[in-house]
Design a protein around this motif. Structure first.
Motif, PDB file in Angstrom:
ATOM      1  N   ASP A 101     -33.115  -8.466 104.816  1.00  0.00           N
ATOM      2  CA  ASP A 101     -33.485  -9.432 103.782  1.00  0.00           C
ATOM      3  C   ASP A 101     -34.950  -9.781 103.993  1.00  0.00           C
ATOM      4  N   GLN A 102     -35.773  -9.368 103.040  1.00  0.00           N
ATOM      5  CA  GLN A 102     -37.215  -9.538 103.172  1.00  0.00           C
ATOM      6  C   GLN A 102     -37.599 -11.017 103.330  1.00  0.00           C
ATOM      7  N   SER A 103     -36.867 -11.911 102.644  1.00  0.00           N
ATOM      8  CA  SER A 103     -37.300 -13.314 102.625  1.00  0.00           C
ATOM      9  C   SER A 103     -37.102 -14.014 103.970  1.00  0.00           C
ATOM     10  N   THR A 104     -36.126 -13.579 104.754  1.00  0.00           N
ATOM     11  CA  THR A 104     -35.887 -14.233 106.047  1.00  0.00           C
ATOM     12  C   THR A 104     -36.271 -13.352 107.230  1.00  0.00           C
ATOM     13  N   GLY A 105     -36.442 -12.049 106.984  1.00  0.00           N
ATOM     14  CA  GLY A 105     -36.733 -11.117 108.083  1.00  0.00           C
ATOM     15  C   GLY A 105     -35.511 -10.799 108.930  1.00  0.00           C
ATOM     16  N   LEU A 106     -34.328 -11.184 108.455  1.00  0.00           N
ATOM     17  CA  LEU A 106     -33.108 -10.883 109.212  1.00  0.00           C
ATOM     18  C   LEU A 106     -32.549  -9.531 108.779  1.00  0.00           C
ATOM     19  N   ALA A 107     -31.971  -8.810 109.755  1.00  0.00           N
ATOM     20  CA  ALA A 107     -31.524  -7.439 109.481  1.00  0.00           C
ATOM     21  C   ALA A 107     -30.205  -7.154 110.175  1.00  0.00           C
ATOM     22  N   ALA A 108     -29.523  -6.122 109.676  1.00  0.00           N
ATOM     23  CA  ALA A 108     -28.303  -5.635 110.322  1.00  0.00           C
ATOM     24  C   ALA A 108     -28.374  -4.121 110.420  1.00  0.00           C
ATOM     25  N   ALA A 109     -27.852  -3.601 111.536  1.00  0.00           N
ATOM     26  CA  ALA A 109     -27.727  -2.147 111.691  1.00  0.00           C
ATOM     27  C   ALA A 109     -26.288  -1.780 111.358  1.00  0.00           C
ATOM     28  N   PHE A 110     -26.123  -0.631 110.709  1.00  0.00           N
ATOM     29  CA  PHE A 110     -24.787  -0.126 110.379  1.00  0.00           C
ATOM     30  C   PHE A 110     -24.624   1.230 111.063  1.00  0.00           C
ATOM     31  N   ASP A 111     -23.749   1.275 112.061  1.00  0.00           N
ATOM     32  CA  ASP A 111     -23.565   2.423 112.947  1.00  0.00           C
ATOM     33  C   ASP A 111     -24.864   2.670 113.726  1.00  0.00           C
ATOM     34  N   THR A 112     -24.763   3.582 114.696  1.00  0.00           N
ATOM     35  CA  THR A 112     -25.944   3.821 115.544  1.00  0.00           C
ATOM     36  C   THR A 112     -26.383   5.280 115.506  1.00  0.00           C
ATOM     37  N   GLY A 113     -25.489   6.186 115.090  1.00  0.00           N
ATOM     38  CA  GLY A 113     -25.783   7.606 115.225  1.00  0.00           C
ATOM     39  C   GLY A 113     -25.913   7.961 116.688  1.00  0.00           C
ATOM     40  N   GLY A 181     -29.275 -12.770 106.311  1.00  0.00           N
ATOM     41  CA  GLY A 181     -30.202 -13.672 105.638  1.00  0.00           C
ATOM     42  C   GLY A 181     -29.587 -14.128 104.330  1.00  0.00           C
ATOM     43  N   ASN A 182     -30.296 -13.848 103.223  1.00  0.00           N
ATOM     44  CA  ASN A 182     -29.775 -14.237 101.908  1.00  0.00           C
ATOM     45  C   ASN A 182     -28.910 -13.163 101.243  1.00  0.00           C
ATOM     46  N   LEU A 183     -28.716 -12.059 101.919  1.00  0.00           N
ATOM     47  CA  LEU A 183     -27.828 -11.015 101.371  1.00  0.00           C
ATOM     48  C   LEU A 183     -26.394 -11.371 101.745  1.00  0.00           C
ATOM     49  N   SER A 184     -25.471 -11.076 100.841  1.00  0.00           N
ATOM     50  CA  SER A 184     -24.072 -11.377 101.167  1.00  0.00           C
ATOM     51  C   SER A 184     -23.260 -10.088 101.142  1.00  0.00           C
ATOM     52  N   GLY A 185     -22.291 -10.012 102.053  1.00  0.00           N
ATOM     53  CA  GLY A 185     -21.509  -8.790 102.177  1.00  0.00           C
ATOM     54  C   GLY A 185     -20.024  -9.058 102.356  1.00  0.00           C
ATOM     55  N   LEU A 205     -29.833  -6.997  97.234  1.00  0.00           N
ATOM     56  CA  LEU A 205     -30.995  -6.114  97.047  1.00  0.00           C
ATOM     57  C   LEU A 205     -31.073  -5.762  95.557  1.00  0.00           C
ATOM     58  N   ASP A 206     -32.012  -4.925  95.162  1.00  0.00           N
ATOM     59  CA  ASP A 206     -32.162  -4.597  93.735  1.00  0.00           C
ATOM     60  C   ASP A 206     -30.931  -3.895  93.164  1.00  0.00           C
ATOM     61  N   ARG A 207     -30.185  -3.214  94.038  1.00  0.00           N
ATOM     62  CA  ARG A 207     -28.904  -2.626  93.624  1.00  0.00           C
ATOM     63  C   ARG A 207     -27.861  -2.976  94.677  1.00  0.00           C
ATOM     64  N   PRO A 208     -26.574  -3.065  94.277  1.00  0.00           N
ATOM     65  CA  PRO A 208     -25.540  -3.260  95.307  1.00  0.00           C
ATOM     66  C   PRO A 208     -25.484  -2.027  96.214  1.00  0.00           C
ATOM     67  N   VAL A 209     -25.107  -2.234  97.452  1.00  0.00           N
ATOM     68  CA  VAL A 209     -25.060  -1.155  98.450  1.00  0.00           C
ATOM     69  C   VAL A 209     -23.681  -1.147  99.104  1.00  0.00           C
ATOM     70  N   ALA A 210     -23.114   0.037  99.302  1.00  0.00           N
ATOM     71  CA  ALA A 210     -21.865   0.148 100.067  1.00  0.00           C
ATOM     72  C   ALA A 210     -22.067   1.164 101.185  1.00  0.00           C
ATOM     73  N   ILE A 211     -21.879   0.701 102.417  1.00  0.00           N
ATOM     74  CA  ILE A 211     -21.993   1.593 103.575  1.00  0.00           C
ATOM     75  C   ILE A 211     -20.570   1.997 103.939  1.00  0.00           C
ATOM     76  N   VAL A 212     -20.258   3.266 103.717  1.00  0.00           N
ATOM     77  CA  VAL A 212     -18.858   3.685 103.644  1.00  0.00           C
ATOM     78  C   VAL A 212     -18.384   4.500 104.843  1.00  0.00           C
TER      79      VAL A 212
END
Ligand code: FE2
Length: 280
Positions: A101-113, A181-185, A205-212
């Protein structure tokens, strides 16, 4: 450019395994010689063979043919707040994702590879704080670098399905809601490839995202190793019900979208344009 994960032969082989149909049985059902099935499974795309077997495997023949011709890939997606990382695991490549979330600078990682170095570098260069690590499932290729991620972000919470518990992780269920941040999941259970596979649907974000994870690939899906029928069912229930413009981030292969998967994924024939009716 990330390669398409599955083509005709992979798709047919997954459907045959999932439905418990042998080469001999499929040959009988489609009324063609067994050698034709064997040739298809080794990558030969013969239109009449594809068209004759597809209905017996509940696959869409037009998109299956396109897969056999290797003539399609989803449109590239560039979305601010989403970045894809691709690392090598044995003889294949695996994805992980960073969402912020650009406005708060908070982030999440999804999987690590298998190697989270580039993801960590990206977070650092953007001055992002990774506060959570969400796992789509616990197959080794997706969590191979989890220890390094935890070491680098000791304050981050790790989330995983309660059906696939991991030491130190917070166990979550279908319907679990979260914020970046301000993104909801919301997490949805898309099991069948793995026993507790989760899809993370994110708005803001500008489009909804699904990490599947491995529930769905561009033009294919992960093998139904636990239950092929459950994999199909939960994908229909929780992924194909998302808005058409949803960006789909799979565990392997390129990013795609709901709209493109409805049109091009052979496993879901119900969304394809039907032949024009000859009835007046
Ligand atoms: Fe997997």
């Amino acid at each position: 450019m990330i390669s398409i994960e599955d083509f005709l032969e992979d798709i047919v082989s997954k459907a045959m395994r999932g439905m418990g149909i042998s080469i001999q049985q499929l040959a009988n059902l489609a009324d063609i010689p067994e050698i034709k099935i064997k040739e298809l499974l080794s990558g030969k795309c013969e239109e009449s063979v594809v068209r004759s077997i597809a209905p017996h495997l509940q696959l869409d023949s037009a998109s299956l043919l396109i897969s056999g011709k290797k003539s399609w890939r989803p449109r590239d997606v560039s979305l601010h707040g989403l970045k894809n990382f691709n690392s090598k695991w044995h003889d294949m490549m695996v994805n992980s994702f960073l969402v912020w979330d650009q406005s708060t600078g908070l982030a999440a990682a999804f999987d690590t590879g298998s190697d989270s170095k580039n993801l960590r570098k990206e977070a650092k260069s953007r001055n992002l704080e990774i506060t959570s690590i969400y796992l789509t499932h616990t197959h080794n290729d997706h969590i191979a670098d989890l220890d390094k991620m935890i070491k680098n972000y000791p304050k981050a919470d790790v989330y995983v399905s309660s059906r696939e518990p991991l030491d130190g992780a917070i166990l979550i269920n279908c319907g679990h809601q979260f914020q970046i941040g301000n993104l909801s999941g919301t997490a949805y259970l898309t099991h069948g490839h793995s026993i507790g596979g989760l899809t993370y649907f994110i708005n803001g974000l500008d489009r909804p995202v699904a990490i599947v994870g491995d529930a769905l690939f561009a033009g294919s899906m992960g093998g139904g190793m636990v239950s092929y029928q459950d994999a199909l069912k939960t994908n229909r229930l929780h992924i194909f019900s998302l808005p058409d413009n949803t960006v789909i981030c799979p565990g392997h292969g390129p990013i795609t979208s709901i709209k493109e998967e409805k049109e091009m994924n052979p496993f879901y024939p119900e969304f394809k344009n039907k032949e024009p009716s000859t009835d007046s």
